[in-house]
Scaffold this motif. Structure first.
Motif, PDB file in Angstrom:
ATOM      1  N   GLY A  46       7.221   5.472  70.252  1.00  0.00           N
ATOM      2  CA  GLY A  46       6.040   5.990  70.922  1.00  0.00           C
ATOM      3  C   GLY A  46       5.153   4.907  71.486  1.00  0.00           C
ATOM      4  N   SER A  47       5.193   3.723  70.860  1.00  0.00           N
ATOM      5  CA  SER A  47       4.379   2.612  71.364  1.00  0.00           C
ATOM      6  C   SER A  47       4.779   2.232  72.784  1.00  0.00           C
ATOM      7  N   VAL A  48       6.063   2.383  73.106  1.00  0.00           N
ATOM      8  CA  VAL A  48       6.532   2.094  74.465  1.00  0.00           C
ATOM      9  C   VAL A  48       5.883   3.050  75.456  1.00  0.00           C
ATOM     10  N   VAL A  49       5.972   4.339  75.156  1.00  0.00           N
ATOM     11  CA  VAL A  49       5.429   5.362  76.042  1.00  0.00           C
ATOM     12  C   VAL A  49       3.922   5.181  76.201  1.00  0.00           C
ATOM     13  N   ARG A  50       3.239   4.918  75.096  1.00  0.00           N
ATOM     14  CA  ARG A  50       1.784   4.796  75.144  1.00  0.00           C
ATOM     15  C   ARG A  50       1.335   3.524  75.860  1.00  0.00           C
ATOM     16  N   GLN A  51       2.099   2.443  75.743  1.00  0.00           N
ATOM     17  CA  GLN A  51       1.698   1.212  76.425  1.00  0.00           C
ATOM     18  C   GLN A  51       1.895   1.335  77.938  1.00  0.00           C
ATOM     19  N   LEU A  72      -2.315  10.917  77.986  1.00  0.00           N
ATOM     20  CA  LEU A  72      -1.156  11.756  77.706  1.00  0.00           C
ATOM     21  C   LEU A  72      -1.528  12.986  76.895  1.00  0.00           C
ATOM     22  N   ASP A  73      -0.747  14.054  77.103  1.00  0.00           N
ATOM     23  CA  ASP A  73      -0.835  15.209  76.219  1.00  0.00           C
ATOM     24  C   ASP A  73      -0.418  14.788  74.816  1.00  0.00           C
ATOM     25  N   GLU A  74      -0.945  15.466  73.811  1.00  0.00           N
ATOM     26  CA  GLU A  74      -0.550  15.215  72.427  1.00  0.00           C
ATOM     27  C   GLU A  74       0.079  16.457  71.827  1.00  0.00           C
ATOM     28  N   VAL A  88       1.661  14.695  81.045  1.00  0.00           N
ATOM     29  CA  VAL A  88       0.282  14.895  81.496  1.00  0.00           C
ATOM     30  C   VAL A  88       0.218  16.286  82.108  1.00  0.00           C
ATOM     31  N   GLY A  89      -0.603  17.151  81.516  1.00  0.00           N
ATOM     32  CA  GLY A  89      -0.677  18.530  81.995  1.00  0.00           C
ATOM     33  C   GLY A  89       0.650  19.249  81.897  1.00  0.00           C
ATOM     34  N   GLY A  90       1.450  18.899  80.881  1.00  0.00           N
ATOM     35  CA  GLY A  90       2.735  19.547  80.673  1.00  0.00           C
ATOM     36  C   GLY A  90       3.866  19.019  81.524  1.00  0.00           C
TER      37      GLY A  90
END
Length: 366
Positions: free
Chosen positions: A215-220, A229-231, A269-271
């Motif tokens: 997840g750190s990859v996606v978030r960075q 991002l959506d959670e 983002v927004g589904g």
């Protein structure tokens, strides 16, 4: 924290922390780097204690640094940095405690794990993140966790590519690799579950684990693109059996047991999918031919950006002997080694790839 990396008056004093598949390449990398000096080496196996670092790295010559398992003695050296490559996948909490102790002692740390510290915001639980940040402040030291994946192939490379974009619809980063020559019995057998029943209850595929591990990859990437991002992040896993008995460096994989896996961690983002991390991992190159394959050899990292324009880059690599898993360990090690001067020069705190887009291989041309 101290001197600018291009104006150091003396080589930075570095301790290597482990001599495994990545650690031995770190030793070689420090030996070749003009701004670094190996002053200490930690080993976990008692049989390695007292051996010279050059022998443990297979360099063919001594470096005059003797391996030890005396943690306090190494910290007492007061090195500028520790390059930490000890196994963390099966001891995440203990490894974080180790890193906090190094930082609190005033030692900068560059590490290959735990990978959730690559970009920990939104990944690491708040109390643990606060403790890491407090250790940095207490020791006036910096921490950088990186490698090749998670690391350069799915943070620096895709973000540099986005600088060519006029419009970005999606960013997808992938590792597509044959793991048959990747010697990591714990990772392959216990975490991935290769050689076990396809539906075995192994750690990696439990809900939420992929979002911690990658997840750190996606978030960075999202942070680099200013996305909210959506959670939570979305996880997808597809496990497949080996069609025939398969031999790997980690042991035999019987036909019908798990031989390949394709997984994704998706930031929406927004589904709508916006940032996608994908791994296609096989234990033989001909497994599941309908899945993505590398352009050549046994593996590649792929960056795909849709938008205007559409762009794809396949990053392939291999060692001098032709094996991509060997070069994967070298590139992981060198990403760590080459960031040391920059991490030492940084302000105290957690340093991410977003802070280190300028790192190069300065001084390493033969």
């Amino acid at each position: 924290m101290s001197t600018h990396p291009t104006s150091a008056r003396r080589p930075l004093r570095v301790v290597g922390w482990s001599t495994g598949t990545v650690g031995r390449h770190v030793i070689a990398g420090i030996d070749r780097h003009p701004d670094l000096e190996l002053v200490g080496l930690w080993v976990s196996h008692p049989d390695k204690v007292g051996l010279d670092a050059g022998d443990l790295a297979g360099l063919g010559h001594d470096l005059g640094v003797v391996a030890t398992n005396d943690r306090d003695a190494l910290l007492a050296l007061r090195p500028d940095a520790i390059i930490h490559t000890a196994m963390t996948d099966d001891r995440v909490f203990e490894a974080i405690d180790d890193l906090k102790a190094f930082l609190a002692a005033g030692i900068n740390v560059v590490s290959s794990g735990p990978v959730l510290l690559q970009y920990p915001w939104g990944v690491l639980w708040e109390d643990a993140l606060r403790e890491v940040e407090e250790a940095c402040t207490r020791g006036n030291a910096s921490l950088h966790v990186n490698g090749i994946d998670p690391g350069f192939a799915n943070d620096v490379l895709p973000l540099v590519m986005t600088s060519l974009s006029q419009r970005i619809d999606t960013v997808k980063v992938s590792e597509i690799a044959d793991y048959s020559t990747y010697y990591q019995p714990v990772v392959n057998g216990e975490l991935f579950g290769f050689g076990k029943p396809v539906d075995a209850d192994v750690l990696m595929w439990k809900p939420g684990v992929l979002s911690m591990a990658w997840g750190s990859v996606v978030r960075q990437i999202a942070a680099g693109l200013d996305l909210v991002l959506d959670e939570p992040l979305v996880e997808e896993v597809d496990r497949r059996p080996a069609p025939v008995d398969t031999t790997t460096v980690n042991g035999e994989i019987a036909a019908g047991t798990m031989g390949a896996v394709r997984f994704r961690v998706i930031g929406r983002v927004g589904g709508v999918d916006k940032v996608i991390l994908e791994h296609v991992t096989r234990t033989a190159v001909d497994q599941v031919p309908e899945w993505p394959s590398p352009p050549e050899g046994g593996g590649c990292y792929r960056v795909e950006i849709t938008g205007q324009p559409n762009m794809t880059v396949d990053f392939t690599h291999c060692g001098e002997g032709g094996d991509h898993n060997d070069s994967g360990m070298i590139t992981t090690a060198q990403r760590l080694v080459n960031t040391v001067p920059h991490v030492v020069a940084a302000e105290s705190g957690i340093v991410t790839a977003l802070d280190l887009m300028h790192v190069t291989g300065r001084g390493l041309v033969s």
